[in-house]
Write a protein that holds these residues in place. Structure first.
Motif, PDB file in Angstrom:
ATOM      1  N   LEU A 144       0.495  -1.072   0.083  1.00  0.00           N
ATOM      2  CA  LEU A 144       0.094  -0.201  -0.111  1.00  0.00           C
ATOM      3  C   LEU A 144       0.500   1.370  -0.162  1.00  0.00           C
ATOM      4  N   GLU A 145       2.063   1.665   0.775  1.00  0.00           N
ATOM      5  CA  GLU A 145       2.989   1.768   0.100  1.00  0.00           C
ATOM      6  C   GLU A 145       3.337   2.756  -0.790  1.00  0.00           C
ATOM      7  N   THR A 146       3.527   2.055  -1.621  1.00  0.00           N
ATOM      8  CA  THR A 146       3.851   2.066  -3.041  1.00  0.00           C
ATOM      9  C   THR A 146       2.537   2.697  -4.238  1.00  0.00           C
ATOM     10  N   CYS A 147       1.715   2.456  -3.344  1.00  0.00           N
ATOM     11  CA  CYS A 147       0.330   3.617  -4.562  1.00  0.00           C
ATOM     12  C   CYS A 147      -0.310   4.265  -3.711  1.00  0.00           C
ATOM     13  N   PHE A 148      -0.013   4.458  -2.255  1.00  0.00           N
ATOM     14  CA  PHE A 148      -0.394   5.634  -1.776  1.00  0.00           C
ATOM     15  C   PHE A 148       0.398   6.882  -0.350  1.00  0.00           C
ATOM     16  N   GLN A 149       0.529   7.773  -1.442  1.00  0.00           N
ATOM     17  CA  GLN A 149       0.877   8.749  -0.675  1.00  0.00           C
ATOM     18  C   GLN A 149       0.382   9.731   0.284  1.00  0.00           C
ATOM     19  N   ALA A 150       0.746  10.866   0.986  1.00  0.00           N
ATOM     20  CA  ALA A 150       0.280  12.148   1.470  1.00  0.00           C
ATOM     21  C   ALA A 150      -1.039  13.129   0.536  1.00  0.00           C
ATOM     22  N   VAL A 151      -1.703  12.791   1.506  1.00  0.00           N
ATOM     23  CA  VAL A 151      -2.635  13.751   0.228  1.00  0.00           C
ATOM     24  C   VAL A 151      -2.947  15.585   1.253  1.00  0.00           C
ATOM     25  N   SER A 152      -3.447  15.934  -0.068  1.00  0.00           N
ATOM     26  CA  SER A 152      -3.197  16.961   0.466  1.00  0.00           C
ATOM     27  C   SER A 152      -5.503  17.634   0.372  1.00  0.00           C
ATOM     28  N   LYS A 153      -5.923  18.445   0.658  1.00  0.00           N
ATOM     29  CA  LYS A 153      -6.844  19.150   0.351  1.00  0.00           C
ATOM     30  C   LYS A 153      -7.079  19.298  -1.606  1.00  0.00           C
ATOM     31  N   GLY A 154      -8.121  18.533  -1.796  1.00  0.00           N
ATOM     32  CA  GLY A 154      -7.810  18.443  -2.966  1.00  0.00           C
ATOM     33  C   GLY A 154      -7.684  17.807  -4.069  1.00  0.00           C
ATOM     34  N   ASP A 155      -6.679  16.747  -3.251  1.00  0.00           N
ATOM     35  CA  ASP A 155      -6.014  16.123  -4.170  1.00  0.00           C
ATOM     36  C   ASP A 155      -6.880  15.023  -4.884  1.00  0.00           C
ATOM     37  N   SER A 156      -6.992  13.944  -5.527  1.00  0.00           N
ATOM     38  CA  SER A 156      -7.715  12.777  -5.766  1.00  0.00           C
ATOM     39  C   SER A 156      -6.589  11.349  -6.211  1.00  0.00           C
ATOM     40  N   TYR A 157      -7.335  10.502  -5.962  1.00  0.00           N
ATOM     41  CA  TYR A 157      -7.124   9.194  -6.012  1.00  0.00           C
ATOM     42  C   TYR A 157      -8.283   8.164  -6.734  1.00  0.00           C
ATOM     43  N   LEU A 158      -7.343   7.640  -7.620  1.00  0.00           N
ATOM     44  CA  LEU A 158      -8.752   7.116  -8.460  1.00  0.00           C
ATOM     45  C   LEU A 158      -7.902   5.659  -8.248  1.00  0.00           C
ATOM     46  N   ALA A 159      -9.367   4.329  -8.416  1.00  0.00           N
ATOM     47  CA  ALA A 159      -8.931   3.200  -8.249  1.00  0.00           C
ATOM     48  C   ALA A 159      -9.581   2.557  -9.512  1.00  0.00           C
ATOM     49  N   VAL A 160      -9.404   1.922 -10.372  1.00  0.00           N
ATOM     50  CA  VAL A 160     -10.583   0.958 -11.048  1.00  0.00           C
ATOM     51  C   VAL A 160     -10.137   0.038 -11.958  1.00  0.00           C
ATOM     52  N   SER A 161     -10.760  -0.999 -11.185  1.00  0.00           N
ATOM     53  CA  SER A 161     -10.409  -2.644 -11.340  1.00  0.00           C
ATOM     54  C   SER A 161     -10.010  -2.660 -12.692  1.00  0.00           C
ATOM     55  N   GLU A 162      -9.566  -3.767 -13.024  1.00  0.00           N
ATOM     56  CA  GLU A 162      -9.302  -4.089 -14.345  1.00  0.00           C
ATOM     57  C   GLU A 162      -9.957  -6.613 -13.777  1.00  0.00           C
ATOM     58  N   GLY A 163     -10.648  -6.430 -13.701  1.00  0.00           N
ATOM     59  CA  GLY A 163     -11.056  -8.390 -13.482  1.00  0.00           C
ATOM     60  C   GLY A 163     -11.209  -8.411 -12.584  1.00  0.00           C
ATOM     61  N   PRO A 164     -11.291  -9.301 -11.643  1.00  0.00           N
ATOM     62  CA  PRO A 164     -11.326  -9.465  -9.858  1.00  0.00           C
ATOM     63  C   PRO A 164      -9.880  -9.610  -9.360  1.00  0.00           C
ATOM     64  N   ASN A 165      -8.746  -9.752 -10.055  1.00  0.00           N
ATOM     65  CA  ASN A 165      -7.708  -9.757  -9.135  1.00  0.00           C
ATOM     66  C   ASN A 165      -6.605  -8.630  -9.552  1.00  0.00           C
ATOM     67  N   LYS A 166      -6.734  -7.445 -10.678  1.00  0.00           N
ATOM     68  CA  LYS A 166      -6.370  -6.301 -10.626  1.00  0.00           C
ATOM     69  C   LYS A 166      -7.090  -5.093 -10.223  1.00  0.00           C
ATOM     70  N   VAL A 167      -6.008  -4.709  -9.269  1.00  0.00           N
ATOM     71  CA  VAL A 167      -6.901  -2.956  -9.451  1.00  0.00           C
ATOM     72  C   VAL A 167      -5.389  -1.363  -9.039  1.00  0.00           C
ATOM     73  N   GLY A 168      -5.817  -0.690 -10.424  1.00  0.00           N
ATOM     74  CA  GLY A 168      -4.751   0.202 -10.652  1.00  0.00           C
ATOM     75  C   GLY A 168      -5.451   1.355  -9.571  1.00  0.00           C
ATOM     76  N   PHE A 169      -3.899   2.035 -10.033  1.00  0.00           N
ATOM     77  CA  PHE A 169      -4.294   3.260  -8.675  1.00  0.00           C
ATOM     78  C   PHE A 169      -3.545   4.599  -9.792  1.00  0.00           C
ATOM     79  N   TRP A 170      -4.211   6.245  -9.935  1.00  0.00           N
ATOM     80  CA  TRP A 170      -3.851   7.207  -9.951  1.00  0.00           C
ATOM     81  C   TRP A 170      -4.210   8.137  -8.873  1.00  0.00           C
ATOM     82  N   ARG A 171      -3.511   9.333  -8.356  1.00  0.00           N
ATOM     83  CA  ARG A 171      -3.004   9.821  -7.662  1.00  0.00           C
ATOM     84  C   ARG A 171      -2.974  11.428  -8.676  1.00  0.00           C
TER      85      ARG A 171
END
Length: 181
Positions: free
Chosen positions: A116-143
């Motif tokens: 999870l530390e590789t995926c999530f960084q600290a957030v500031s007010k207004g920051d967005s994280y997006l998680a998109v599933s790719e089938g049952p065994n994969k989720v991509g993350f965008w900050r």
């Protein structure tokens, strides 16, 4: 305003179509616009299904948006996108630990703090994280529109997304609103 226009014409109101187009482009490239375009790129035919604000002790923590194919009702069998836009600053450690705690509370462990530390960084007010599933065994993350990681493991979609969309979330009303029910 007339005085400003005489002394500083550059401060006048933007009536020029080129200036308006540039302003619109800047608005679309703001974090919310980036997340929406990232959803469209990663999940073709995605449409907004529902929105909700998560609150802790009455204080808003983040606004959530659920994107499903064609805006269809939520289904675990379909891929979907979940965007969180934060209303306050949260440190990486708190973000990671609360995610792990919620997955454990729901009986869905399997993720490690290091993952999870590789995926999530600290957030500031207004920051967005997006998680998109790719089938049952994969989720991509965008900050803020930039890819941070992809988690791959058996059942990771349900393991992670149940925090927000499962049957045992912290707020049933939040989950219903997010699902558009």
């Amino acid at each position: 305003m007339a005085i400003l226009q005489k002394t500083r014409p550059s401060l006048s109101r933007p009536n020029n179509p080129l200036w308006r187009a540039a302003l619109l482009t800047m608005m679309l490239l703001a974090p919310g616009g980036l997340a929406a375009s990232t959803v469209a790129a990663q999940l073709p035919n995605a449409e907004l299904r529902g929105t909700a604000t998560f609150r802790y002790l009455g204080l808003p923590v983040y606004d959530a948006k659920l994107y499903t194919p064609g805006g269809a009702p939520f289904s675990w069998s379909e891929d979907f996108g979940l965007q969180l836009t934060y209303r306050r600053n949260i440190k990486q450690k708190a973000l990671v630990e609360s995610t792990l705690d919620e997955m454990t509370r729901q009986g869905n462990s399997g993720m490690t703090q290091a993952q999870l530390e590789t995926c999530f960084q600290a957030v500031s007010k207004g920051d967005s994280y997006l998680a998109v599933s790719e089938g049952p065994n994969k989720v991509g993350f965008w900050r803020n529109g930039r890819k941070t990681c992809t988690l791959s493991s058996p059942g990771v979609k349900k393991t992670f997304m149940s925090i927000f969309l499962g049957d045992n979330t912290r707020s049933a009303s939040f989950t219903r609103q997010l699902k558009g029910q």
